[in-house]
Every structure is written in structure tokens, then in C-alpha cells.
Design an enzyme around this catalytic site. Sequence first.
Site: not given
Length: 614
Positions: A484, A497
Site C-alpha cells: 500500500s 495498517y
Amino acid sequence: MSGQDGRTGESGEGVHDVVADGRGIPGARERRVTSGDVELCVAELGDTGRPTLVLVHGYPDSKEIWAQVALRLQDRFHVVLYDVRGHGRSTAPGTLRGGFTLERLTDDFLAVADAVSPDRPVHLVGHDWGSVQGWEFATSPRTRGRIASFTSVSGPSLDHLGHWLRDRAVRPTPRRLAQLLGQTRRSWYVYALHTPRLPEALWRGPLGRRFPGMVQRREPVPADAPPYPTASLPEDAAHGAWLYRDNVLARTRRPRADAFAHAPVQLVVPTDDPYLSVRLYDDLDRWVPDLVRRTVAAGHWVPRTRPDQLAGWIAGFVAEREEARRAGTPVPAPAGTGPHAERFAGQLVLVTGAAGGIGRATAFAFAEAGARVVAVDRDAEGAARTAELARLSGAPEAWAECCDVADGPAMEKLAAKVTAEYGVVDVLVNNAGVGLAGGFLDTSAEEWRTVLDVNLGGVVHGCRAFGRRMAERGQGGHIVNIASAAAYQPSRTLVAYSTSKAAVLMLSECLRAELAGRGIGVTAVCPGFVATGITSSAVFAGVPADEQRRLRERTTRLYGRRGYPAEKVARAVLRAVVENAAVVPVTPEARGLRLLARVAPRASRALARVEPKL
């Protein structure tokens, strides 16, 4: 002298039976075929009632270069291999000069074809100089009707090459001139082989002894590969220098104007071939009406380094044409019509988190490219739907598997099952992940455990279970880990995350370094804001249930308004594998944030302090 051992029968007869097995090819039956003043050593595998494949080796090899491919094809076809004149256990012509012309080599091929398949045309496969010969056979008027198909690997037609060189010399542009100079540089060995006597002395001396080690260091082969080369290498290479002297200058200076293929051709182009540029085949549609292109991320000796992939392409190409011939119908379009079909057709691709979002879009993109797809997700129904749609999208085969990537033993069992039932995975896409928003102090230990188990642990388990099998097979592959933009852009509200995705990015970089020597590429793909279902199931740490629902709905609307589809990420995944890219930011914001982190880290840290309003 090379080619003299093992001779039986009387000179002048057309075919002589040999009891001994083919050297280096377990279970092969040998015979000798006379062609002019030479005797050719021919090895056969498989049922003679099946379609016949004739595999022709290159320089400085012998027929044993095809051993791994032949053994993989013998259950479906009648496989024939022969030592080219002056190589292996075939004899050399009495006079070397003029004894290796393409006309003489065509005589040899016709003699072998008539001996092993007198009543039916054969399917021809050639590598290196075997492919150069194959182009002559597939375009010569006197072989019309004897060749059912031709698969070319790492070897151009000398006639086509002559036209290619002339076109770029007569009508130069910067790009054409660069192509011409690039191939000229790669062809240094061709000039060396025209030197009188020196190549023979080198091959019979130090080069002959060192060459096997040089090839192994440049292009490692699977652990179960038979020894390479055979003991006849020095003499094979010395004789084979006349292949170049008798043909290259004569044909490239005066190429035939009628060198059109009279058989369908499958072109296999290794993208990392140090001797032949991929640009050599740019004009091939001009000469081949029925052409299928394939590319493979490999060097020059594809029959040894990628036997599974090559055997699969050969079998599929031949089977399609045989089926069309029996049915009297047109040959179906090749599997895969989407981007990069020439690279992925027939390969086995496994995608985790495939029930929706980026995973499903990626499975569809590989399916459109003709790959066989394994869709994995803990949502069994969603994975089954993806597999069903993948078949409709172009995948020749697609399967669904239910598995939780966070469960290491379950992933090991899945890898064992997939390998046993479908084969070793060629491309692995570790996509499964979960979303978790919130600050460090608001995130519980259980929430930390969940996000790390899935986002990082799932990648680790996938790489261990499937990557190990790729490495053990020894035929390369590729691993894509979906990270990501949060992997390199810190955020006060995505602590767990971002940490998990940063670990995936670093894991990918480390694996890339470790597996490079095994021909396995590793890529970290880093999307930005992409409209997927992850936002509807994301967890917001430290927030009551009612507020959780509101934040999920709000975030889903924002991502939807951003409007960046998962299909664009999927296309980036395929490009990343083709280009063997290390890190691929996807979406403009992902690219911008990566640039910011690299050139202005203080600004990146300042941005991390901003708390988004949801």
C-alpha cells in the site's frame, strides 16, 4: 571423433536399428538414418501412433539439450530427437566446408521425417540453430506438406534476418539504428566463429572445458536436470562453426524474397537472451500468415531452464492443430486475448483474497491473458464465483480454493494440494488483507494481532508455501505482494495498517534479493485510494459500533467518489510481472507520496500528523 561411437549397420542403408538407449534420455529408442554421406543418430520416445514431434537442437549442443522437454511430452506425442550432422553421435560430412549448408541440413530433416513419420506431416520444434534450420524447413518449397507446425525458440530465419538488417540500414531512424547496433553488439560470437581455425582450437582446448560452467553460472537449471553437455561438446562445437561459415553471410547478404512460412508458427522469445534481441521478430507477421507469439522471462537455453513452460506451450499448440485437423474445423484462437497474453498464456497463477476487489480484478486480468487461475479466499462462495467468471474471461482452467491466509498450516496444505493437482505456481499474488484505522493508543492487542496475522502473516505464509516450491522446481517464477502507499507514508490514524504494509514492502525487497539468483522475481505493488470492498469491512479502533458503521459508510463513499477502479491495479500487477519491477506505486497519490518520502521526508512526516476529517 564425435559421432563415430555406437555405429551399427552398413553404410548406405536408410535406417539402422540400435538396441542401446538414447544417451542422456531415459527410455529413448535409437536408430540411425542415412542422409547423403552422413549417418544421423535419431532417438524416439512415446507411441509412434501419436502425432510426431521432431525436436532439433542448436549450437554447440546435441539432442540431449531437449531431454527434459521430451520426457514431459512423451505421454502425449511421438517425440523424435536427432543429432545434427557433425554433432553428438551423428557423423560429420567428409568435407567440412560446404557440408553444413541449409540445403544439406534440409536433406537431413527430410530423411529423418521420412524415416519416423512417412505418412503424416511432423510438428517441428527448433532451438537456436535448430530454429534457424526450422525456419528454412518451414519456408522451403520442397518441405511443403511435410511440416504440420513449427515452434521456434531463440533462432531467427537467416532470410528474415537479412531483410531486417537491410531495412534498418537502408531506411535508418534513431530507433532502427539503435536496434541495428544493439543486435550487432550481441552478435560478436558470429564474427569470431568466422575466424579460420581459432574457434576449433579454443573449443578443443580451454573453452570446451569451461563452457559448461559458464552456462550454469549464467543460466542455472533445475536440480533434476541431466548433466550438460555431453562429452562430445568440443568436437560438436568445432564442427558446428561451419554452420555459421556456410550460411550466415551468404543468406543475410542475399536473403530469399519468398521466405514465407507454409506452416503455422509458434514463436517463443526469451526476453533475457544475451545473443538475440526481441526486436528481431518485429516484422515477422510479414512472413508468417499464422503466427502465435510467446515470451518467457529467461535467457538463451530455455529447453533446460524452462522445460515445463516450453513443453506446455508446445503441447497446447500442437494439440489445437491436431484437433482442428481431425475435426476439419478452423484452428481456434489461442488462449488469451487480453494484454500480455503472449507471456501468461498457459501459466498457473494463484491469487489470494480473490473473492472481490483487487484480488478478483487481478484474477480476471490473468484469465484474459490466457493463464490458468487459482482463486483463493476464506469466502468459498466468492472464490467459486471468481473462478467461474475467470473461465468466462478466457482462462483455459480456473479453480476455487477456500483458505484463511493467516493460518500457516492451512496454507501449507493448500500449496501441497495445488502443486499435486494443478502444478507448481508460476505467479503468486499475495493480495488478501484487512483494513484497520486508528491511533496506536486506541488499537488493542487483539486488533494488532489480527492485522499483522492477515496483512503480514498471510504474505509470509504464501511466500513460504508457494515460493519454496517455485525455488525447488528451479524454473523461475514471480511473487507479487500487494502492499500500500501506507507502506512508505506514515499516518497517525493508520498505525497498525501502515506498519503491516511497511513490513510487506521490506519483506518483498529482501525476498527479491534472496530469490534473484533462482530466477524468481518479487514485486511490491502499492495502491493508493482504490474503490474496493475493504472499506466496508474495515475496523476503526476505539470507536463504538454505531460510529463504526457511519465511518465505514463515509469512507466507502469517499473511495467511491475517488473512482479509481481495481481493474487498473490489476493491469499494473501484470505489467509489474512482465517488467520484473521491484516497487510499483499505483494511483497518482501513491506515486506522489513515494516521491515525497524519498526526496522530502520531513514533508512526509509533517503530512503524517494531519488527522483526516471523517
